[in-house]
Design a protein around this motif. Sequence first.
Motif, PDB file in Angstrom:
ATOM      1  N   THR A  30       0.831  -1.201   0.000  1.00 37.67           N
ATOM      2  CA  THR A  30       0.000   0.000   0.000  1.00 37.67           C
ATOM      3  C   THR A  30       0.865   1.250   0.000  1.00 37.67           C
ATOM      4  OG1 THR A  30      -1.775  -1.165   1.159  1.00 37.67           O
ATOM      5  CG2 THR A  30      -1.823   1.233   1.233  1.00 37.67           C
ATOM      6  N   CYS A  64      -4.959   9.245  -4.412  1.00 37.72           N
ATOM      7  CA  CYS A  64      -4.577   8.379  -3.289  1.00 37.72           C
ATOM      8  C   CYS A  64      -5.814   7.827  -2.583  1.00 37.72           C
ATOM      9  CB  CYS A  64      -3.682   9.129  -2.308  1.00 37.72           C
ATOM     10  SG  CYS A  64      -4.404  10.631  -1.611  1.00 37.72           S
ATOM     11  N   ARG A  65      -6.792   8.649  -2.443  1.00 35.97           N
ATOM     12  CA  ARG A  65      -8.029   8.254  -1.766  1.00 35.97           C
ATOM     13  C   ARG A  65      -8.773   7.171  -2.542  1.00 35.97           C
ATOM     14  NH1 ARG A  65     -12.963  12.463  -0.761  1.00 35.97           N
ATOM     15  NH2 ARG A  65     -14.312  11.055   0.367  1.00 35.97           N
ATOM     16  N   VAL A  68      -6.651   3.330  -2.526  1.00 37.36           N
ATOM     17  CA  VAL A  68      -6.443   2.520  -1.324  1.00 37.36           C
ATOM     18  C   VAL A  68      -7.753   2.410  -0.552  1.00 37.36           C
ATOM     19  CG1 VAL A  68      -3.997   3.105  -1.155  1.00 37.36           C
ATOM     20  CG2 VAL A  68      -5.676   4.496   0.057  1.00 37.36           C
ATOM     21  N   ASP A  69      -7.817   1.437   0.366  1.00 38.87           N
ATOM     22  CA  ASP A  69      -9.058   1.274   1.125  1.00 38.87           C
ATOM     23  C   ASP A  69      -9.179   2.350   2.211  1.00 38.87           C
ATOM     24  OD1 ASP A  69      -7.468   0.465   3.280  1.00 38.87           O
ATOM     25  OD2 ASP A  69      -7.807  -1.640   2.923  1.00 38.87           O
ATOM     26  N   GLU A  70     -10.337   2.408   2.841  1.00 38.80           N
ATOM     27  CA  GLU A  70     -10.624   3.455   3.815  1.00 38.80           C
ATOM     28  C   GLU A  70      -9.740   3.389   5.053  1.00 38.80           C
ATOM     29  OE1 GLU A  70     -14.771   3.467   4.703  1.00 38.80           O
ATOM     30  OE2 GLU A  70     -15.333   3.807   2.623  1.00 38.80           O
ATOM     31  N   GLN A  71      -9.176   2.235   5.360  1.00 40.00           N
ATOM     32  CA  GLN A  71      -8.326   2.099   6.533  1.00 40.00           C
ATOM     33  C   GLN A  71      -6.900   2.602   6.279  1.00 40.00           C
ATOM     34  OE1 GLN A  71     -10.397  -0.559   5.515  1.00 40.00           O
ATOM     35  NE2 GLN A  71     -11.893   0.183   7.013  1.00 40.00           N
ATOM     36  N   ALA A  72      -6.493   2.722   5.027  1.00 40.62           N
ATOM     37  CA  ALA A  72      -5.122   3.132   4.706  1.00 40.62           C
ATOM     38  C   ALA A  72      -4.879   4.609   4.990  1.00 40.62           C
ATOM     39  CB  ALA A  72      -4.804   2.822   3.256  1.00 40.62           C
TER      40      ALA A  72
END
Length: 90
Positions: A30, A64-65, A68-72
């Motif tokens: 990630t 970037c948003r 990647v997933d919401e936790q990153a």
Amino acid sequence: MNADHKVAKNHYQPEAQAHIIPAANLDPETMALLVKCCPAGLYHIMGDGSLRVDVHGCLECGTCRMLVDEQALKLWRYPAADYGIHLRFG
């Protein structure tokens, strides 16, 4: 005028607080994706393996948003009014 010259004319008004904060424990894949995908080159992997984000100069594109997933990303928001990028294409 090429893209580098156009981007160099932009003005960035920084906020007191960062508008992008990555999660503390990201996996290396990630982190590498964030470094590779940012068109402004704001993500950097440090010598200790942590991820640093220099939000000054952020184009607020949201790449970037989206990748990647919401936790990153612990935080991602647009800067407040009159802060952030002011595009000046010349």
